[in-house]
Scaffold this motif. Sequence first.
Motif, PDB file in Angstrom:
ATOM      1  N   LEU A  34     -24.242  16.769 -43.687  1.00  0.00           N
ATOM      2  CA  LEU A  34     -23.405  15.796 -44.404  1.00  0.00           C
ATOM      3  C   LEU A  34     -22.038  15.660 -43.756  1.00  0.00           C
ATOM      4  CD1 LEU A  34     -24.176  16.718 -48.126  1.00  0.00           C
ATOM      5  CD2 LEU A  34     -25.014  14.743 -46.846  1.00  0.00           C
ATOM      6  N   ILE A  35     -21.464  16.792 -43.367  1.00  0.00           N
ATOM      7  CA  ILE A  35     -20.139  16.765 -42.722  1.00  0.00           C
ATOM      8  C   ILE A  35     -20.210  16.049 -41.375  1.00  0.00           C
ATOM      9  CG2 ILE A  35     -18.340  18.209 -41.689  1.00  0.00           C
ATOM     10  CD1 ILE A  35     -18.945  20.289 -43.855  1.00  0.00           C
ATOM     11  N   ILE A  36     -21.266  16.339 -40.613  1.00  0.00           N
ATOM     12  CA  ILE A  36     -21.425  15.685 -39.307  1.00  0.00           C
ATOM     13  C   ILE A  36     -21.645  14.190 -39.478  1.00  0.00           C
ATOM     14  CG2 ILE A  36     -22.930  15.486 -37.287  1.00  0.00           C
ATOM     15  CD1 ILE A  36     -23.402  18.510 -37.496  1.00  0.00           C
ATOM     16  N   SER A  37     -22.497  13.813 -40.427  1.00  0.00           N
ATOM     17  CA  SER A  37     -22.772  12.395 -40.666  1.00  0.00           C
ATOM     18  C   SER A  37     -21.507  11.650 -41.072  1.00  0.00           C
ATOM     19  CB  SER A  37     -23.828  12.256 -41.762  1.00  0.00           C
ATOM     20  OG  SER A  37     -24.073  10.899 -42.072  1.00  0.00           O
ATOM     21  N   ALA A  38     -20.726  12.238 -41.973  1.00  0.00           N
ATOM     22  CA  ALA A  38     -19.484  11.603 -42.429  1.00  0.00           C
ATOM     23  C   ALA A  38     -18.459  11.515 -41.303  1.00  0.00           C
ATOM     24  CB  ALA A  38     -18.915  12.380 -43.610  1.00  0.00           C
ATOM     25  N   SER A  39     -18.324  12.595 -40.536  1.00  0.00           N
ATOM     26  CA  SER A  39     -17.336  12.631 -39.452  1.00  0.00           C
ATOM     27  C   SER A  39     -17.689  11.666 -38.333  1.00  0.00           C
ATOM     28  CB  SER A  39     -17.224  14.055 -38.895  1.00  0.00           C
ATOM     29  OG  SER A  39     -16.813  14.960 -39.891  1.00  0.00           O
ATOM     30  N   LEU A  40     -18.972  11.606 -37.979  1.00  0.00           N
ATOM     31  CA  LEU A  40     -19.419  10.681 -36.937  1.00  0.00           C
ATOM     32  C   LEU A  40     -19.130   9.238 -37.332  1.00  0.00           C
ATOM     33  CD1 LEU A  40     -22.853  11.855 -35.462  1.00  0.00           C
ATOM     34  CD2 LEU A  40     -20.703  11.505 -34.248  1.00  0.00           C
ATOM     35  N   THR A  41     -19.451   8.912 -38.578  1.00  0.00           N
ATOM     36  CA  THR A  41     -19.255   7.535 -39.035  1.00  0.00           C
ATOM     37  C   THR A  41     -17.787   7.145 -38.992  1.00  0.00           C
ATOM     38  OG1 THR A  41     -21.141   7.840 -40.534  1.00  0.00           O
ATOM     39  CG2 THR A  41     -19.762   5.913 -40.893  1.00  0.00           C
ATOM     40  N   ALA A  42     -16.918   8.059 -39.419  1.00  0.00           N
ATOM     41  CA  ALA A  42     -15.492   7.747 -39.522  1.00  0.00           C
ATOM     42  C   ALA A  42     -14.757   7.796 -38.187  1.00  0.00           C
ATOM     43  CB  ALA A  42     -14.832   8.710 -40.514  1.00  0.00           C
ATOM     44  N   LEU A  43     -15.124   8.766 -37.337  1.00  0.00           N
ATOM     45  CA  LEU A  43     -14.331   9.016 -36.132  1.00  0.00           C
ATOM     46  C   LEU A  43     -15.077   8.758 -34.828  1.00  0.00           C
ATOM     47  CD1 LEU A  43     -12.720  12.400 -37.288  1.00  0.00           C
ATOM     48  CD2 LEU A  43     -11.844  10.087 -37.625  1.00  0.00           C
ATOM     49  N   GLY A  44     -16.400   8.620 -34.902  1.00  0.00           N
ATOM     50  CA  GLY A  44     -17.204   8.487 -33.683  1.00  0.00           C
ATOM     51  C   GLY A  44     -16.832   7.300 -32.827  1.00  0.00           C
ATOM     52  N   GLY A  45     -16.568   6.156 -33.469  1.00  0.00           N
ATOM     53  CA  GLY A  45     -16.224   4.962 -32.703  1.00  0.00           C
ATOM     54  C   GLY A  45     -14.940   5.135 -31.925  1.00  0.00           C
ATOM     55  N   GLY A  46     -13.935   5.759 -32.549  1.00  0.00           N
ATOM     56  CA  GLY A  46     -12.663   5.994 -31.872  1.00  0.00           C
ATOM     57  C   GLY A  46     -12.788   6.982 -30.729  1.00  0.00           C
ATOM     58  N   VAL A  47     -13.639   7.990 -30.902  1.00  0.00           N
ATOM     59  CA  VAL A  47     -13.857   8.960 -29.833  1.00  0.00           C
ATOM     60  C   VAL A  47     -14.522   8.297 -28.634  1.00  0.00           C
ATOM     61  CG1 VAL A  47     -15.123  11.044 -29.176  1.00  0.00           C
ATOM     62  CG2 VAL A  47     -13.943  10.951 -31.383  1.00  0.00           C
ATOM     63  N   VAL A  48     -15.557   7.484 -28.896  1.00  0.00           N
ATOM     64  CA  VAL A  48     -16.238   6.764 -27.816  1.00  0.00           C
ATOM     65  C   VAL A  48     -15.263   5.840 -27.094  1.00  0.00           C
ATOM     66  CG1 VAL A  48     -18.011   5.045 -27.286  1.00  0.00           C
ATOM     67  CG2 VAL A  48     -18.514   6.893 -28.896  1.00  0.00           C
ATOM     68  N   ARG A  49     -14.445   5.141 -27.865  1.00  0.00           N
ATOM     69  CA  ARG A  49     -13.433   4.242 -27.285  1.00  0.00           C
ATOM     70  C   ARG A  49     -12.510   4.988 -26.340  1.00  0.00           C
ATOM     71  NH1 ARG A  49      -9.388   3.386 -31.598  1.00  0.00           N
ATOM     72  NH2 ARG A  49      -8.758   5.423 -30.789  1.00  0.00           N
ATOM     73  N   ASP A  50     -11.982   6.115 -26.794  1.00  0.00           N
ATOM     74  CA  ASP A  50     -11.014   6.860 -25.980  1.00  0.00           C
ATOM     75  C   ASP A  50     -11.660   7.483 -24.748  1.00  0.00           C
ATOM     76  OD1 ASP A  50      -8.987   6.196 -27.703  1.00  0.00           O
ATOM     77  OD2 ASP A  50      -9.139   8.025 -28.895  1.00  0.00           O
ATOM     78  N   VAL A  51     -12.924   7.889 -24.872  1.00  0.00           N
ATOM     79  CA  VAL A  51     -13.641   8.413 -23.703  1.00  0.00           C
ATOM     80  C   VAL A  51     -13.794   7.316 -22.654  1.00  0.00           C
ATOM     81  CG1 VAL A  51     -15.879   9.255 -22.880  1.00  0.00           C
ATOM     82  CG2 VAL A  51     -14.854  10.245 -24.931  1.00  0.00           C
ATOM     83  N   ILE A  52     -14.134   6.108 -23.082  1.00  0.00           N
ATOM     84  CA  ILE A  52     -14.267   4.985 -22.155  1.00  0.00           C
ATOM     85  C   ILE A  52     -12.929   4.693 -21.481  1.00  0.00           C
ATOM     86  CG2 ILE A  52     -14.673   2.485 -22.000  1.00  0.00           C
ATOM     87  CD1 ILE A  52     -16.775   2.793 -24.179  1.00  0.00           C
ATOM     88  N   LEU A  53     -11.840   4.831 -22.246  1.00  0.00           N
ATOM     89  CA  LEU A  53     -10.502   4.567 -21.710  1.00  0.00           C
ATOM     90  C   LEU A  53      -9.980   5.729 -20.865  1.00  0.00           C
ATOM     91  CD1 LEU A  53      -8.809   2.924 -24.830  1.00  0.00           C
ATOM     92  CD2 LEU A  53      -9.492   1.770 -22.719  1.00  0.00           C
ATOM     93  N   GLY A  54     -10.719   6.847 -20.856  1.00  0.00           N
ATOM     94  CA  GLY A  54     -10.323   7.985 -20.039  1.00  0.00           C
ATOM     95  C   GLY A  54      -9.133   8.740 -20.572  1.00  0.00           C
ATOM     96  N   ARG A  55      -9.031   8.851 -21.892  1.00  0.00           N
ATOM     97  CA  ARG A  55      -7.914   9.580 -22.479  1.00  0.00           C
ATOM     98  C   ARG A  55      -8.430  10.515 -23.570  1.00  0.00           C
ATOM     99  NH1 ARG A  55      -4.601   5.215 -26.194  1.00  0.00           N
ATOM    100  NH2 ARG A  55      -5.950   5.342 -28.023  1.00  0.00           N
ATOM    101  N   THR A  56      -7.601  11.487 -23.958  1.00  0.00           N
ATOM    102  CA  THR A  56      -7.990  12.421 -25.010  1.00  0.00           C
ATOM    103  C   THR A  56      -8.190  11.659 -26.318  1.00  0.00           C
ATOM    104  OG1 THR A  56      -6.680  14.173 -23.988  1.00  0.00           O
ATOM    105  CG2 THR A  56      -7.341  14.496 -26.287  1.00  0.00           C
ATOM    106  N   PRO A  57      -9.338  11.847 -26.989  1.00  0.00           N
ATOM    107  CA  PRO A  57      -9.589  11.128 -28.243  1.00  0.00           C
ATOM    108  C   PRO A  57      -8.459  11.297 -29.246  1.00  0.00           C
ATOM    109  CG  PRO A  57     -11.599  12.181 -27.509  1.00  0.00           C
ATOM    110  CD  PRO A  57     -10.509  12.651 -26.581  1.00  0.00           C
ATOM    111  N   PHE A  58      -8.089  10.200 -29.870  1.00  0.00           N
ATOM    112  CA  PHE A  58      -6.998  10.176 -30.839  1.00  0.00           C
ATOM    113  C   PHE A  58      -7.225  11.191 -31.959  1.00  0.00           C
ATOM    114  CE2 PHE A  58      -5.143   8.331 -34.759  1.00  0.00           C
ATOM    115  CZ  PHE A  58      -3.819   8.286 -34.370  1.00  0.00           C
TER     116      PHE A  58
END
Length: 205
Positions: A34-58
């Motif tokens: 449940l924690i992983i599912s909730a965290s992925l949904t809320a923060l996963g998109g931002g992490v993927v974005r920052d990885v693509i941009l080559g910077r430490t995830p916000f």
Amino acid sequence: MFDLVVAADILGICAFTLSGFLVGVRNKLDLLGLIISASLTALGGGVVRDVILGRTPFAFNEYYPAITVMSTILLAFIFRLYRREQIERQWLFVISDTIGLVAFSITGALLAIEVEFNFFGVMILSFLTAVGGGVLRDTMINQVPSVLISDFYGSIAIIVSVLLLLLAQMDLINTWGVAAVAGFAIFLRLLAYTKQWHLPTLNMD
């Protein structure tokens, strides 16, 4: 403007966390799931974005995203929100989710424009920031990502990115321009929800 963006960001994280939590409950995940599912949904998109941009995830630099996720999960347990029928269809949730969707879409698009991505790159980064977490969650639980079969949702991110690109071409990327795009996108999403708009699908029969 920064305070408004942070407020919209927190509201979106709350709504996306609750969405991921409820999906986890319905798929009978354990507490960690449940924690992983909730965290992925809320923060996963931002992490993927920052990885693509080559910077430490916000989410790894600031404390409020993780605190917001954990607080929302705790409140969901305390108030037994997972036992309420169709909570995602209640207007408070819909409005919060819409604001989060638009805020994440704008963030992704603006960052892509800032690093001079092309038209396609801006749209993809905006889309991934807004709905990437949900796609990761659905992939994890082995189901078709809801954004691909749901109502007029992911399309909002595409529309936001196109409008911001047009503003960038006219050198109108400023507080008022971004606010106008945000207002229009929120209105369009709520209108689409009310009218139950869907993108067309192909009929194989």
